[in-house]
Scaffold this motif. Structure first.
Motif, PDB file in Angstrom:
ATOM      1  N   ALA A  26       0.831  -1.212   0.000  1.00 42.12           N
ATOM      2  CA  ALA A  26       0.000   0.000   0.000  1.00 42.12           C
ATOM      3  C   ALA A  26       0.867   1.265   0.000  1.00 42.12           C
ATOM      4  CB  ALA A  26      -0.970  -0.013   1.170  1.00 42.12           C
ATOM      5  N   ALA A  46      -2.401   1.998   4.580  1.00 42.68           N
ATOM      6  CA  ALA A  46      -3.776   2.302   4.146  1.00 42.68           C
ATOM      7  C   ALA A  46      -4.633   1.037   4.158  1.00 42.68           C
ATOM      8  CB  ALA A  46      -3.765   2.930   2.752  1.00 42.68           C
ATOM      9  N   ALA A  47      -4.017  -0.096   3.825  1.00 42.73           N
ATOM     10  CA  ALA A  47      -4.770  -1.342   3.762  1.00 42.73           C
ATOM     11  C   ALA A  47      -5.213  -1.809   5.143  1.00 42.73           C
ATOM     12  CB  ALA A  47      -3.925  -2.427   3.079  1.00 42.73           C
ATOM     13  N   ARG A  58     -12.365   7.051   2.996  1.00 36.33           N
ATOM     14  CA  ARG A  58     -12.020   6.487   1.683  1.00 36.33           C
ATOM     15  C   ARG A  58     -13.162   6.708   0.690  1.00 36.33           C
ATOM     16  NH1 ARG A  58     -11.182   1.584   0.748  1.00 36.33           N
ATOM     17  NH2 ARG A  58     -12.122   0.501   2.515  1.00 36.33           N
ATOM     18  N   ALA A  62     -13.437   8.891  -2.978  1.00 36.52           N
ATOM     19  CA  ALA A  62     -14.058   8.435  -4.217  1.00 36.52           C
ATOM     20  C   ALA A  62     -15.140   9.420  -4.676  1.00 36.52           C
ATOM     21  CB  ALA A  62     -14.650   7.047  -4.025  1.00 36.52           C
ATOM     22  N   PHE A  78      -8.915  11.289  -6.260  1.00 36.90           N
ATOM     23  CA  PHE A  78      -7.796  10.568  -6.891  1.00 36.90           C
ATOM     24  C   PHE A  78      -8.141  10.290  -8.340  1.00 36.90           C
ATOM     25  CE2 PHE A  78     -10.614   7.310  -5.226  1.00 36.90           C
ATOM     26  CZ  PHE A  78     -10.764   6.463  -6.303  1.00 36.90           C
ATOM     27  N   THR A  89      -2.642   7.864  -3.339  1.00 31.21           N
ATOM     28  CA  THR A  89      -3.827   7.831  -2.475  1.00 31.21           C
ATOM     29  C   THR A  89      -3.624   7.084  -1.150  1.00 31.21           C
ATOM     30  OG1 THR A  89      -5.093   7.935  -4.520  1.00 31.21           O
ATOM     31  CG2 THR A  89      -6.323   7.459  -2.507  1.00 31.21           C
ATOM     32  N   PRO A  90      -2.962   5.925  -1.137  1.00 27.43           N
ATOM     33  CA  PRO A  90      -2.747   5.269   0.163  1.00 27.43           C
ATOM     34  C   PRO A  90      -2.030   6.185   1.154  1.00 27.43           C
ATOM     35  CG  PRO A  90      -2.223   3.762  -1.629  1.00 27.43           C
ATOM     36  CD  PRO A  90      -2.450   5.105  -2.250  1.00 27.43           C
ATOM     37  N   VAL A 148      -4.553   9.015   2.202  1.00 22.03           N
ATOM     38  CA  VAL A 148      -5.599   8.527   3.108  1.00 22.03           C
ATOM     39  C   VAL A 148      -5.034   8.331   4.518  1.00 22.03           C
ATOM     40  CG1 VAL A 148      -7.058   6.516   3.600  1.00 22.03           C
ATOM     41  CG2 VAL A 148      -7.019   7.499   1.299  1.00 22.03           C
ATOM     42  N   ARG A 159     -18.892   6.465  -8.405  1.00 25.09           N
ATOM     43  CA  ARG A 159     -17.541   6.183  -7.910  1.00 25.09           C
ATOM     44  C   ARG A 159     -16.766   5.388  -8.955  1.00 25.09           C
ATOM     45  NH1 ARG A 159     -19.179   4.286  -1.800  1.00 25.09           N
ATOM     46  NH2 ARG A 159     -19.776   6.368  -1.115  1.00 25.09           N
ATOM     47  N   PRO A 160     -15.461   5.631  -9.043  1.00 22.80           N
ATOM     48  CA  PRO A 160     -14.663   4.798  -9.945  1.00 22.80           C
ATOM     49  C   PRO A 160     -14.817   3.325  -9.546  1.00 22.80           C
ATOM     50  CG  PRO A 160     -13.363   6.640  -9.103  1.00 22.80           C
ATOM     51  CD  PRO A 160     -14.646   6.640  -8.347  1.00 22.80           C
ATOM     52  N   TRP A 170     -12.447   2.193  -6.834  1.00 21.23           N
ATOM     53  CA  TRP A 170     -12.223   3.148  -5.736  1.00 21.23           C
ATOM     54  C   TRP A 170     -11.753   2.442  -4.472  1.00 21.23           C
ATOM     55  CZ3 TRP A 170     -14.378   3.303  -0.905  1.00 21.23           C
ATOM     56  CH2 TRP A 170     -15.478   2.457  -0.684  1.00 21.23           C
ATOM     57  N   ASP A 171     -12.310   1.257  -4.187  1.00 23.01           N
ATOM     58  CA  ASP A 171     -11.967   0.564  -2.945  1.00 23.01           C
ATOM     59  C   ASP A 171     -10.497   0.147  -2.954  1.00 23.01           C
ATOM     60  OD1 ASP A 171     -12.339  -0.527  -0.472  1.00 23.01           O
ATOM     61  OD2 ASP A 171     -13.224  -2.389  -1.208  1.00 23.01           O
ATOM     62  N   LYS A 189      -8.091   1.413  -4.832  1.00 16.44           N
ATOM     63  CA  LYS A 189      -7.160   2.549  -4.894  1.00 16.44           C
ATOM     64  C   LYS A 189      -7.074   3.292  -3.567  1.00 16.44           C
ATOM     65  CE  LYS A 189      -6.705   3.469  -9.782  1.00 16.44           C
ATOM     66  NZ  LYS A 189      -7.053   4.318 -10.922  1.00 16.44           N
ATOM     67  N   THR A 190      -8.156   3.390  -2.823  1.00 18.80           N
ATOM     68  CA  THR A 190      -8.100   4.131  -1.562  1.00 18.80           C
ATOM     69  C   THR A 190      -7.589   3.280  -0.416  1.00 18.80           C
ATOM     70  OG1 THR A 190     -10.412   3.613  -1.088  1.00 18.80           O
ATOM     71  CG2 THR A 190      -9.968   5.703  -2.199  1.00 18.80           C
ATOM     72  N   SER A 191      -7.561   1.974  -0.589  1.00 22.10           N
ATOM     73  CA  SER A 191      -7.050   1.117   0.485  1.00 22.10           C
ATOM     74  C   SER A 191      -5.628   0.649   0.191  1.00 22.10           C
ATOM     75  CB  SER A 191      -7.956  -0.104   0.673  1.00 22.10           C
ATOM     76  OG  SER A 191      -7.900  -0.920  -0.480  1.00 22.10           O
ATOM     77  N   GLY A 192      -5.105   1.012  -0.975  1.00 27.79           N
ATOM     78  CA  GLY A 192      -3.740   0.619  -1.299  1.00 27.79           C
ATOM     79  C   GLY A 192      -3.603  -0.807  -1.784  1.00 27.79           C
ATOM     80  N   THR A 193      -4.707  -1.462  -2.080  1.00 29.61           N
ATOM     81  CA  THR A 193      -4.601  -2.832  -2.580  1.00 29.61           C
ATOM     82  C   THR A 193      -4.549  -2.892  -4.107  1.00 29.61           C
ATOM     83  OG1 THR A 193      -7.004  -3.039  -2.382  1.00 29.61           O
ATOM     84  CG2 THR A 193      -5.685  -3.898  -0.569  1.00 29.61           C
ATOM     85  N   ALA A 194      -4.773  -1.741  -4.762  1.00 33.70           N
ATOM     86  CA  ALA A 194      -4.607  -1.704  -6.219  1.00 33.70           C
ATOM     87  C   ALA A 194      -3.140  -2.004  -6.538  1.00 33.70           C
ATOM     88  CB  ALA A 194      -4.998  -0.328  -6.765  1.00 33.70           C
TER      89      ALA A 194
END
Lengths: 152, 126
Positions: free
Chosen positions: A33, A72-73, A83, A87, A92, A98-99, A102, B9-10, B13-14, B16-21
């Motif tokens: 992340a 972030a995770a 989060r 969106a 972003f 973003t991580p 956030v 929402r993209p 989004w989940d 990308k905002t949680s860093g798991t992308a």
């Protein structure tokens, strides 16, 4: 040397050298992340929590970290609203920074629930974003701050 | 048409905002090598010689290349103003940062060590 680290709730003992950055170690462990972008504390993409403090993991020595690390995770449900606001406010595009954004925002809102737009702008100044132009990021954090205040 | 006229929402989004992308730097396919490029330290000079031997001796280094490995090659595929450029400097450099050689190694550290061992003999233009 051996070092025991807790990352996103998982405790592990790893072999490190004194010069290893926290970022390098946790990414090597598979926690991707936080991103390695500038690698010299200028961009904020590597931001994680150590304990409850947001730090730049690329310029933090892993050997000195004793408190749990949260990426972030690992933020959990308590920051889902934040989060979602990223969106909904278009905070972003590519998502690479973003991580870090956030995590920094989550720490700010915990430390300063009364944060104003200006406080948010000042707190986020070390997290660079090349896509959004920042207004949407500040919007997302300000909206979250207001909603949390309204819920009290 | 449920998305028309309202914010959406993209899809990711989940993640990308949680860093798991997953981004290119988060992916390490089996056998992946790390590349580094040696760049000119001079703005304008002749290159008398490039010695790659030291770089090739570094453990975990898989390939070391320079202009001699790509005779006649041009960036024709990129078109326009870059189409006459060579991938590596040929005999002379025309700007600071021009590519002179490249290394591929099993670790970034080995690639960096190999770059350090490449010897470029420049001759200043008068």
């Amino acid at each position: 040397m051996k070092k025991t680290l807790t990352v996103d709730g998982a405790q592990m003992t790893v072999d490190i050298t004194p010069a290893d950055s926290l970022l390098h170690i946790i990414r090597t462990l598979g926690f991707t992340a936080p991103k390695a972008a500038c690698n010299r504390g200028e961009c904020g993409a590597c931001t994680v929590l150590v304990g409850s403090v947001a730090v730049l993991s690329c310029v933090s020595l892993a050997v000195l970290v004793d408190q749990p690390v949260t990426t972030a995770a690992g933020l959990g449900d308590g920051d889902r609203d934040l989060r979602e606001a990223f969106a909904d406010e278009a905070g972003f595009q590519c998502g690479f920074c973003t991580p870090g954004q956030v995590v920094r925002a989550a720490a700010l809102l915990r430390d300063s629930p009364a944060a104003t737009r200006e406080d948010i702008t000042r707190a986020m100044v070390g997290n660079i974003c090349r896509c959004t132009g920042y207004v949407q990021i500040v919007d997302a954090i300000a909206v979250t701050a207001q909603r949390r205040r309204d819920l009290r | 048409m449920s998305a028309v006229g309202r914010p959406v929402r993209p899809l990711d989004w989940d993640e990308k905002t949680s860093g798991t992308a997953r981004y290119a730097g988060d992916v390490h396919p089996e056998g992946m090598l790390h590349a580094k490029i040696l760049r000119s330290t001079m703005a304008s000079a002749w290159i008398d010689h490039v010695d790659l031997r030291g770089a090739r001796e570094v453990p975990d280094v898989c390939a070391v290349v320079d202009a001699r490995d790509l005779p006649g090659a041009r960036y024709v595929h990129s078109g326009g103003s870059h189409s006459d450029r060579t991938p590596f400097a040929v005999d002379r450099v025309r700007f600071r940062g021009q590519e002179i050689a490249a290394v591929a190694a099993r670790t970034p550290e080995a690639a960096a060590e190999a770059l350090d061992r490449i010897v470029v003999q420049y001759r200043r233009r008068r």
